[in-house]
Design a protein around this motif. Structure first.
Motif, mmCIF file in Angstrom:
data_model
loop_
_atom_site.group_PDB
_atom_site.id
_atom_site.type_symbol
_atom_site.label_atom_id
_atom_site.label_comp_id
_atom_site.label_asym_id
_atom_site.label_seq_id
_atom_site.Cartn_x
_atom_site.Cartn_y
_atom_site.Cartn_z
ATOM 1 N N UNK A 18 30.853 69.270 54.674
ATOM 2 C CA UNK A 18 30.109 69.933 53.604
ATOM 3 C C UNK A 18 30.951 71.101 53.104
ATOM 4 N N UNK A 19 31.245 71.131 51.803
ATOM 5 C CA UNK A 19 32.049 72.191 51.213
ATOM 6 C C UNK A 19 31.252 72.818 50.070
ATOM 7 N N UNK A 20 30.923 74.102 50.215
ATOM 8 C CA UNK A 20 30.220 74.847 49.163
ATOM 9 C C UNK A 20 31.081 76.057 48.817
ATOM 10 N N UNK A 21 31.450 76.160 47.535
ATOM 11 C CA UNK A 21 32.304 77.260 47.090
ATOM 12 C C UNK A 21 31.645 77.929 45.890
ATOM 13 N N UNK A 22 31.130 79.118 46.116
ATOM 14 C CA UNK A 22 30.465 79.880 45.055
ATOM 15 C C UNK A 22 31.336 81.055 44.632
ATOM 16 N N UNK A 23 31.625 81.138 43.352
ATOM 17 C CA UNK A 23 32.441 82.241 42.872
ATOM 18 C C UNK A 23 31.919 82.901 41.607
ATOM 19 N N UNK A 24 31.090 82.190 40.827
ATOM 20 C CA UNK A 24 30.647 82.704 39.522
ATOM 21 C C UNK A 24 29.401 83.576 39.647
#
Length: 573
Positions: free
Chosen positions: A38-44
């Motif tokens: 599972x890959x979750x990448x939050x940047x905005x």
């Protein structure tokens, strides 16, 4: 009648299946454990954007897919999207599975727990409890799992408690933070959290167990941050979690020799690759070549014979294991009168390097550049430019290379391919050899320096001092470019070679040595059995001018990728 016959067939089939089930099973290869990620990448985030988080998430997802993981990936997710992705991940978990969770973004502490912050208009109210990820892992009982939380950042929503709260140790699930509990670390602008770049390097190392990978990661982060940043683990993951399995060897370099192995095909077996390697060294009297075989196939079909021959030839005069095999006499190659050549339309452009001799090294700065010593070079061909992304991607599309490096959003095309390790470079060159029928390889260190100097004896190929706009490095241009650029933008040297100073650091064949006292004098490579560190030459866009000197050299682990490191193709006449 037809119905009764169908019933009868079903009956006899059932009887046969029962009998088969009762029969002692023949030994079979165990089914591989499921590999789920599972890959979750939050940047905005409107109030606290994380510039590199999405790109690092994509790089992680790509590395995991290449390693055979089924990846559920989400970028810039709100609460509902995050919970759906977590639920999909949880639904795929099975007893004995291998699992990796990667989260990059912000987090807050609430009610003595860690909450992951979505990119929504109400980030704190919508935050997702980390336990929603960990609890399904506990229930599924994976054989080994890692939960990497890259969220040890300052943020505007953290009301109480800085950083992340420590989680309790679990039996088969390790939780990792990129900073100690209660601590935060600042991202490095467009590069993001350096710990994630380092983690990507180690997990891309073929056959490296996560326990060892995390130990290397801890050491690297502590060293580069001068111990201001410490990786934290709730516990070590059980052994056996390997992201990048050891695949069939496409190329193995031994004693300055690129061993050409069978091209990728559905009929090629591991045994065929081992046999091809053995056939390439079976008549050798060089101990280091048998050691290279044993490093690749410690339990191979020829391992006993390889060990015996390694012992036999280890002390033989002229074939000591510390020095590569003696090169053949100089070949009759003259400077090209017709200019560069290509062996195929998408092969690297080459130019003939004439035979000759020169004084290698420098007595001016570092011990590992000493002593200055004479070296005779036989003629060979060398790429006029560093191997490009465009050329590398053709190898990937034709099945010769199984790794597609990230261009970090800077574009591919004619830019030199970087973020490749020494083994990657040799895989590309073996594919090129098979494609063209010519022998491609990395240059030896002495060949590289001879070509870089191109008949000069000065500090740099153009003179004694650094001159502006001669190369791509920090201090070479105003302002510095801070990334590799398409080759050919700076003047070539006298041999017609571009970017021998700066742009991308270039792998050569040689193992690292602390001095030149044992270095060959015949242009061949210095090779020791099982060496982990190989030599890089030329410096990169990220180095200052000291690293661009013709004599400058530095080392890197052969199985570790880095975003400044590339290579140049050499070819036999």
């Amino acid at each position: 009648m037809v119905a009764s016959m169908d019933w009868l067939r079903s009956f006899f089939l059932a009887v046969a299946l029962v009998a088969l089930a009762a029969t002692p099973a023949l030994p079979q290869e165990a089914a591989p454990s499921p590999r789920i990620a599972l890959v979750i990448a939050n940047g905005s985030y409107p109030d606290a954007a994380i510039v590199r988080s999405p790109a690092q998430g994509r790089a992680v997802a790509e590395a995991l897919r290449e390693g055979g993981f089924e990846v559920i990936a989400l970028e810039n997710g709100g609460r509902a999207e995050m919970r759906r992705a977590i639920a999909e991940f949880a639904g795929k978990l099975r007893l004995g599975a291998q699992a990796i969770v990667f989260y990059s973004g912000h987090a807050v502490q609430q009610r003595d727990r860690n909450f992951l912050v979505p990119t929504s208009s109400h980030p704190v109210q919508d935050a997702v409890d980390l336990d929603e990820i960990i609890d399904p892992l506990i229930i599924a009982k994976p054989s080994s799992a890692l939960v990497l939380i890259d969220a040890s950042r300052d943020n505007p929503w953290q009301a109480r408690g800085k950083g992340l709260r420590a989680t309790e140790p679990l039996e088969t699930v390790a939780v990792m933070f990129t900073a100690a509990p209660g601590k935060t670390v600042a991202d490095s602008g467009s590069r993001g959290n350096q710990a994630i770049d380092e983690w990507l390097k180690v997990i891309r190392t073929p056959g490296l167990d996560m326990v060892t990978a995390l130990a290397r990661l801890r050491e690297a982060v502590a060293r580069t941050s001068r111990r201001s940043q410490q990786i934290w683990l709730s516990s070590e993951p059980p052994k056996g979690l390997v992201v990048t399995p050891v695949g069939r060897p496409v190329a193995i370099a031994a004693a300055n020799r690129a061993v050409i192995l069978p091209p990728s095909s559905s009929k090629a077996t591991p045994e065929a690759f081992e046999l091809a390697f053995w056939e390439s060294i079976r008549n050798s009297e060089n101990a280091s070549e048998y050691r290279a075989y044993l490093d690749a196939y410690p339990n191979g079909r020829f391992s006993a014979l390889a060990r015996a021959r390694e012992q036999l030839y280890r002390g033989k005069p002229g074939t000591a294991a510390t020095v590569a095999s003696v090169a053949p006499p100089p070949a009759a190659v003259s400077p090209s009168k017709t200019g560069p050549v290509r062996d195929c339309s998408d092969c690297p452009e080459l130019i003939a390097i004439p035979p000759g001799s020169f004084q290698m090294g420098s007595n001016d700065l570092y011990e590992f550049e000493k002593p200055v010593h004479p070296v005779a070079i036989r003629g060979f061909y060398l790429g006029t430019r560093e191997v490009s992304f465009e050329e590398w991607d053709r190898c990937v599309s034709e099945g010769g290379c199984n790794y597609r490096p990230d261009d970090r959003g800077l574009g591919r095309g004619k830019r030199p391919v970087t973020d490749v390790h020494w083994n990657d470079a040799n895989a590309y060159l073996a594919w090129l050899s098979a494609k063209t029928g010519k022998r491609y390889r990395l240059p030896s260190e002495s060949e590289w320096e001879y070509a870089a100097r191109a008949g000069t004896t000065t500090v740099y190929p153009w003179g004694q001092t650094m001159e502006k706009d001669r190369a791509n490095c920090i201090g070479c241009n105003d302002p510095p470019r801070r990334s590799a650029v398409a080759s050919g933008q700076y003047p070539p040297n006298a041999f017609g070679l571009y970017d021998m100073a700066g742009n991308a650091a270039e792998w050569v064949t040689d193992c690292w040595s602390e001095t030149y006292r044992s270095a060959p004098r015949d242009g061949s490579a210095y090779v020791v059995p099982g060496c982990r560190e190989r030599v890089l030459r030329g410096g990169s866009f990220n180095n200052d001018p000291r690293y661009l000197r013709s004599a400058a050299r530095f080392k890197y682990e052969a199985d570790v990728r880095f975003y400044t490191n590339g290579f140049r193709a050499a070819r036999e006449p």
